[in-house]
Design a protein around this motif. Structure first.
Motif, mmCIF file in Angstrom:
data_model
loop_
_atom_site.group_PDB
_atom_site.id
_atom_site.type_symbol
_atom_site.label_atom_id
_atom_site.label_comp_id
_atom_site.label_asym_id
_atom_site.label_seq_id
_atom_site.Cartn_x
_atom_site.Cartn_y
_atom_site.Cartn_z
ATOM 1 N N ARG A 145 10.622 -2.661 -6.493
ATOM 2 C CA ARG A 145 10.077 -2.635 -5.139
ATOM 3 C C ARG A 145 10.676 -3.752 -4.315
ATOM 4 N NH1 ARG A 145 5.023 0.197 -4.801
ATOM 5 N NH2 ARG A 145 5.150 -0.152 -2.569
ATOM 6 N N GLY A 167 -0.572 3.950 3.665
ATOM 7 C CA GLY A 167 -0.604 2.561 4.114
ATOM 8 C C GLY A 167 -0.841 2.449 5.612
ATOM 9 N N THR A 168 -0.244 3.352 6.377
ATOM 10 C CA THR A 168 -0.443 3.375 7.827
ATOM 11 C C THR A 168 -1.896 3.724 8.145
ATOM 12 O OG1 THR A 168 1.855 4.010 8.206
ATOM 13 C CG2 THR A 168 0.294 4.447 9.992
ATOM 14 N N TRP A 223 10.942 4.390 3.245
ATOM 15 C CA TRP A 223 10.161 5.533 3.702
ATOM 16 C C TRP A 223 8.924 5.069 4.448
ATOM 17 C CZ3 TRP A 223 10.632 3.843 -1.281
ATOM 18 C CH2 TRP A 223 9.476 3.433 -1.924
ATOM 19 N N LEU A 230 5.965 0.782 6.457
ATOM 20 C CA LEU A 230 7.098 1.217 5.654
ATOM 21 C C LEU A 230 6.987 0.655 4.245
ATOM 22 C CD1 LEU A 230 10.016 0.617 8.178
ATOM 23 C CD2 LEU A 230 8.705 2.706 7.794
ATOM 24 N N ASP A 231 7.729 1.254 3.349
ATOM 25 C CA ASP A 231 7.873 0.732 1.999
ATOM 26 C C ASP A 231 9.328 0.942 1.601
ATOM 27 O OD1 ASP A 231 7.203 -0.474 -0.358
ATOM 28 O OD2 ASP A 231 5.625 0.946 -0.886
ATOM 29 N N ASP A 241 4.686 2.791 12.165
ATOM 30 C CA ASP A 241 4.167 3.135 10.849
ATOM 31 C C ASP A 241 4.480 2.034 9.845
ATOM 32 O OD1 ASP A 241 3.159 5.673 11.573
ATOM 33 O OD2 ASP A 241 5.165 6.547 11.392
ATOM 34 N N ASP A 271 5.118 4.919 4.799
ATOM 35 C CA ASP A 271 3.963 4.952 3.899
ATOM 36 C C ASP A 271 2.777 5.499 4.692
ATOM 37 O OD1 ASP A 271 1.784 4.482 2.268
ATOM 38 O OD2 ASP A 271 2.309 2.400 1.829
#
Length: 80
Positions: free
Chosen positions: A30, A63-64, A58, A12-13, A10, A60
């Protein structure tokens, strides 16, 4: 800098939260992915004293989904 990772592939952020010892509220910046699970950021130190900080990372989900959708478009896979 921090190594941030999760099981699977996945997207991530991450962000860094920080505050001066005189503050009650956390500020955040960020983080930027440098390479393969390694993230970087910095924060402004505006006054003398102690600072506390913590990291949050976490998955995202959007985004994934967006990354996987773009990959499907690249190979002309059906998206109906």
């Amino acid at each position: 800098e921090a190594d941030i990772f999760a099981d699977g592939h996945d997207v991530l952020d991450a962000r860094l939260l920080y505050k001066h010892e005189s503050e009650d509220e956390w500020s955040s910046v960020r983080m930027t992915l440098i390479n393969n699970d390694h993230w970087f950021t910095d924060f402004p130190v505006t006054e003398m004293g102690l600072y506390a900080f913590k990291l949050e990372g976490w998955v995202d989900a959007f985004g994934t989904w967006r990354r996987d959708f773009a990959r499907r478009l690249e190979v002309n896979q059906g998206i109906e």
